[in-house]
Scaffold this motif. Structure first.
Motif, PDB file in Angstrom:
ATOM      1  N   LEU A 152      23.972  -1.762  22.997  1.00 46.31           N
ATOM      2  CA  LEU A 152      23.384  -3.061  23.328  1.00 46.31           C
ATOM      3  C   LEU A 152      21.915  -2.906  23.701  1.00 46.31           C
ATOM      4  O   LEU A 152      21.065  -3.690  23.264  1.00 46.31           O
ATOM      5  N   TYR A 153      21.584  -1.887  24.487  1.00 46.77           N
ATOM      6  CA  TYR A 153      20.198  -1.639  24.885  1.00 46.77           C
ATOM      7  C   TYR A 153      19.318  -1.388  23.650  1.00 46.77           C
ATOM      8  O   TYR A 153      18.209  -1.908  23.548  1.00 46.77           O
ATOM      9  N   LYS A 154      19.820  -0.618  22.706  1.00 48.74           N
ATOM     10  CA  LYS A 154      19.066  -0.357  21.474  1.00 48.74           C
ATOM     11  C   LYS A 154      18.831  -1.647  20.697  1.00 48.74           C
ATOM     12  O   LYS A 154      17.760  -1.853  20.124  1.00 48.74           O
ATOM     13  N   GLU A 155      19.826  -2.531  20.666  1.00 49.67           N
ATOM     14  CA  GLU A 155      19.659  -3.812  19.958  1.00 49.67           C
ATOM     15  C   GLU A 155      18.649  -4.703  20.674  1.00 49.67           C
ATOM     16  O   GLU A 155      17.846  -5.389  20.037  1.00 49.67           O
ATOM     17  N   ILE A 156      18.660  -4.715  21.993  1.00 52.38           N
ATOM     18  CA  ILE A 156      17.670  -5.479  22.763  1.00 52.38           C
ATOM     19  C   ILE A 156      16.273  -4.978  22.424  1.00 52.38           C
ATOM     20  O   ILE A 156      15.358  -5.766  22.133  1.00 52.38           O
ATOM     21  N   ARG A 157      16.085  -3.675  22.431  1.00 47.30           N
ATOM     22  CA  ARG A 157      14.773  -3.084  22.114  1.00 47.30           C
ATOM     23  C   ARG A 157      14.378  -3.397  20.671  1.00 47.30           C
ATOM     24  O   ARG A 157      13.211  -3.675  20.394  1.00 47.30           O
ATOM     25  N   ARG A 158      15.327  -3.335  19.743  1.00 47.07           N
ATOM     26  CA  ARG A 158      15.032  -3.603  18.327  1.00 47.07           C
ATOM     27  C   ARG A 158      14.527  -5.031  18.145  1.00 47.07           C
ATOM     28  O   ARG A 158      13.507  -5.264  17.489  1.00 47.07           O
ATOM     29  N   GLN A 159      15.227  -6.003  18.748  1.00 50.11           N
ATOM     30  CA  GLN A 159      14.820  -7.398  18.603  1.00 50.11           C
ATOM     31  C   GLN A 159      13.449  -7.639  19.226  1.00 50.11           C
ATOM     32  O   GLN A 159      12.620  -8.336  18.649  1.00 50.11           O
ATOM     33  N   GLN A 160      13.201  -7.042  20.387  1.00 51.53           N
ATOM     34  CA  GLN A 160      11.897  -7.245  21.013  1.00 51.53           C
ATOM     35  C   GLN A 160      10.791  -6.569  20.203  1.00 51.53           C
ATOM     36  O   GLN A 160       9.703  -7.107  20.060  1.00 51.53           O
ATOM     37  N   HIS A 161      11.071  -5.404  19.645  1.00 46.18           N
ATOM     38  CA  HIS A 161      10.092  -4.705  18.806  1.00 46.18           C
ATOM     39  C   HIS A 161       9.703  -5.547  17.587  1.00 46.18           C
ATOM     40  O   HIS A 161       8.556  -5.522  17.145  1.00 46.18           O
ATOM     41  N   LEU A 162      10.653  -6.313  17.073  1.00 46.13           N
ATOM     42  CA  LEU A 162      10.380  -7.191  15.931  1.00 46.13           C
ATOM     43  C   LEU A 162       9.625  -8.457  16.338  1.00 46.13           C
ATOM     44  O   LEU A 162       9.306  -9.287  15.494  1.00 46.13           O
ATOM     45  N   GLY A 163       9.365  -8.599  17.644  1.00 47.21           N
ATOM     46  CA  GLY A 163       8.633  -9.760  18.131  1.00 47.21           C
ATOM     47  C   GLY A 163       9.489 -10.998  18.289  1.00 47.21           C
ATOM     48  O   GLY A 163       8.975 -12.105  18.395  1.00 47.21           O
ATOM     49  N   ARG A 164      10.779 -10.813  18.295  1.00 46.62           N
ATOM     50  CA  ARG A 164      11.693 -11.942  18.441  1.00 46.62           C
ATOM     51  C   ARG A 164      12.131 -12.103  19.887  1.00 46.62           C
ATOM     52  O   ARG A 164      12.231 -11.122  20.615  1.00 46.62           O
ATOM     53  N   VAL A 219      24.146  -5.797  31.517  1.00 47.67           N
ATOM     54  CA  VAL A 219      23.207  -6.882  31.199  1.00 47.67           C
ATOM     55  C   VAL A 219      22.635  -7.469  32.481  1.00 47.67           C
ATOM     56  O   VAL A 219      21.418  -7.687  32.591  1.00 47.67           O
ATOM     57  N   MET A 220      23.473  -7.711  33.471  1.00 46.75           N
ATOM     58  CA  MET A 220      22.976  -8.282  34.718  1.00 46.75           C
ATOM     59  C   MET A 220      22.095  -7.286  35.465  1.00 46.75           C
ATOM     60  O   MET A 220      21.141  -7.675  36.134  1.00 46.75           O
ATOM     61  N   VAL A 276       9.085  -7.256  37.128  1.00 48.80           N
ATOM     62  CA  VAL A 276       8.029  -7.823  36.273  1.00 48.80           C
ATOM     63  C   VAL A 276       7.448  -9.048  36.962  1.00 48.80           C
ATOM     64  O   VAL A 276       8.163 -10.030  37.189  1.00 48.80           O
ATOM     65  N   PRO A 277       6.165  -9.013  37.311  1.00 48.01           N
ATOM     66  CA  PRO A 277       5.547 -10.140  38.030  1.00 48.01           C
ATOM     67  C   PRO A 277       5.620 -11.452  37.248  1.00 48.01           C
ATOM     68  O   PRO A 277       5.418 -11.474  36.034  1.00 48.01           O
ATOM     69  N   GLY A 278       5.911 -12.512  37.983  1.00 49.91           N
ATOM     70  CA  GLY A 278       5.870 -13.864  37.423  1.00 49.91           C
ATOM     71  C   GLY A 278       6.951 -14.207  36.427  1.00 49.91           C
ATOM     72  O   GLY A 278       6.870 -15.229  35.755  1.00 49.91           O
ATOM     73  N   LEU A 279       7.970 -13.399  36.312  1.00 55.06           N
ATOM     74  CA  LEU A 279       9.017 -13.641  35.323  1.00 55.06           C
ATOM     75  C   LEU A 279      10.138 -14.470  35.925  1.00 55.06           C
ATOM     76  O   LEU A 279      10.589 -14.218  37.035  1.00 55.06           O
ATOM     77  N   ALA A 280      10.576 -15.474  35.195  1.00 55.66           N
ATOM     78  CA  ALA A 280      11.744 -16.269  35.589  1.00 55.66           C
ATOM     79  C   ALA A 280      12.887 -15.901  34.655  1.00 55.66           C
ATOM     80  O   ALA A 280      12.668 -15.649  33.472  1.00 55.66           O
ATOM     81  N   GLY A 281      14.077 -15.866  35.183  1.00 57.95           N
ATOM     82  CA  GLY A 281      15.229 -15.536  34.359  1.00 57.95           C
ATOM     83  C   GLY A 281      16.382 -16.475  34.640  1.00 57.95           C
ATOM     84  O   GLY A 281      16.533 -16.972  35.757  1.00 57.95           O
ATOM     85  N   TYR A 282      17.177 -16.707  33.624  1.00 56.62           N
ATOM     86  CA  TYR A 282      18.329 -17.597  33.752  1.00 56.62           C
ATOM     87  C   TYR A 282      19.526 -16.949  33.086  1.00 56.62           C
ATOM     88  O   TYR A 282      19.405 -16.287  32.074  1.00 56.62           O
ATOM     89  N   SER A 283      20.692 -17.173  33.656  1.00 57.95           N
ATOM     90  CA  SER A 283      21.924 -16.635  33.107  1.00 57.95           C
ATOM     91  C   SER A 283      22.937 -17.761  32.982  1.00 57.95           C
ATOM     92  O   SER A 283      23.020 -18.622  33.854  1.00 57.95           O
ATOM     93  N   PHE A 284      23.695 -17.742  31.906  1.00 59.59           N
ATOM     94  CA  PHE A 284      24.677 -18.789  31.668  1.00 59.59           C
ATOM     95  C   PHE A 284      26.027 -18.167  31.349  1.00 59.59           C
ATOM     96  O   PHE A 284      26.101 -17.121  30.728  1.00 59.59           O
ATOM     97  N   ALA A 285      27.082 -18.839  31.778  1.00 60.14           N
ATOM     98  CA  ALA A 285      28.441 -18.438  31.420  1.00 60.14           C
ATOM     99  C   ALA A 285      29.142 -19.668  30.865  1.00 60.14           C
ATOM    100  O   ALA A 285      28.928 -20.783  31.328  1.00 60.14           O
ATOM    101  N   ARG A 295      28.203 -12.732  41.793  1.00 58.21           N
ATOM    102  CA  ARG A 295      28.557 -11.652  42.728  1.00 58.21           C
ATOM    103  C   ARG A 295      27.865 -10.345  42.347  1.00 58.21           C
ATOM    104  O   ARG A 295      27.413  -9.600  43.214  1.00 58.21           O
ATOM    105  N   ILE A 296      27.792 -10.070  41.056  1.00 59.71           N
ATOM    106  CA  ILE A 296      27.094  -8.869  40.593  1.00 59.71           C
ATOM    107  C   ILE A 296      25.623  -8.937  40.991  1.00 59.71           C
ATOM    108  O   ILE A 296      25.062  -7.980  41.536  1.00 59.71           O
ATOM    109  N   MET A 297      24.991 -10.090  40.745  1.00 56.97           N
ATOM    110  CA  MET A 297      23.575 -10.248  41.093  1.00 56.97           C
ATOM    111  C   MET A 297      23.353 -10.114  42.597  1.00 56.97           C
ATOM    112  O   MET A 297      22.412  -9.455  43.029  1.00 56.97           O
ATOM    113  N   LEU A 298      24.201 -10.753  43.401  1.00 57.61           N
ATOM    114  CA  LEU A 298      24.046 -10.659  44.853  1.00 57.61           C
ATOM    115  C   LEU A 298      24.229  -9.224  45.344  1.00 57.61           C
ATOM    116  O   LEU A 298      23.541  -8.782  46.268  1.00 57.61           O
TER     117      LEU A 298
END
Length: 144
Positions: free
Chosen positions: A51-63, A81-82, A92-101, A113-116
Motif C-alpha cells: 500500500l505504501y508503494k502504491e501511495i508513493r507511485r500515485q504521488q510521484h505521478l502527480g495525482r 493508514v491512520m 507537515v505544517p499547515g496540512l488538514a486531513g480528513y478521514s471517512f468510514a 480510537r486509533i487516532m486518539l
C-alpha cells in the motif's frame, strides 16, 4: 517524495517513515498492551508495504492519492493508514486531513480510537500545540 518524507528529512540521521512510525507511534496489541507500531519490516504485514508503494507511485505521478481499501481486518491496513495520516498531519505544517468510514459507526469509532491513541502517546517534544480537541477532531494551532 511524500510530504511526510520531506518533513522528516529535517531530523537527519536517516529518519524514514518506517522509523518515525516505529519510534513515535504506539498501538494496542490484541492483549491491550501499548507497543510500537511495526511497519514494513514485519513479514506478516506485507500488505502495508504494498500500500505504501502504491501511495508513493500515485504521488510521484502527480495525482491525488486515491485508494479504496475494502474491509480487511488482520493485516493492519487501517492501523497503517491512520498512522501515516496522523504522522503526516502532525509533522507537515499547515496540512488538514480528513478521514471517512462508510456508514459503519463501529468503523468510525475504531478509526477515532486509533487516532486518539497515536495522539495520546506521541512524543511531547515533537507534538504541535493543539488548538481544539473533541470527540471527532483534533485541530492544531496555526502555524504549526
Amino acid at each position: 517524495m511524500l510530504l511526510i518524507e520531506q518533513a522528516l528529512s529535517q531530523y537527519g540521521d536517516g529518519v524514514t517513515v518506517a522509523r518515525a512510525m516505529e519510534r513515535w507511534l504506539q498501538i494496542r496489541d490484541e492483549n491491550g498492551q501499548q507497543i510500537p507500531l511495526q511497519f514494513v519490516q514485519n513479514p506478516d504485514r506485507w500488505e502495508q508495504e504494498a500500500l505504501y508503494k502504491e501511495i508513493r507511485r500515485q504521488q510521484h505521478l502527480g495525482r491525488p492519492v486515491r485508494i479504496m481499501v475494502l474491509k480487511y481486518r488482520k493485516p493492519g491496513i487501517t492501523t497503517f493508514v491512520m498512522g501515516l495520516f496522523y504522522l503526516t498531519c502532525q509533522m507537515v505544517p499547515g496540512l488538514a486531513g480528513y478521514s471517512f468510514a462508510h456508514r459503519d459507526q463501529g468503523g468510525v469509532d475504531l478509526i477515532w480510537r486509533i487516532m486518539l491513541n497515536y495522539h495520546a502517546n506521541f512524543p511531547g517534544e515533537l507534538a504541535k500545540p493543539v488548538k481544539a480537541e473533541n470527540n471527532n477532531e483534533i485541530e492544531w494551532d496555526h502555524p504549526h
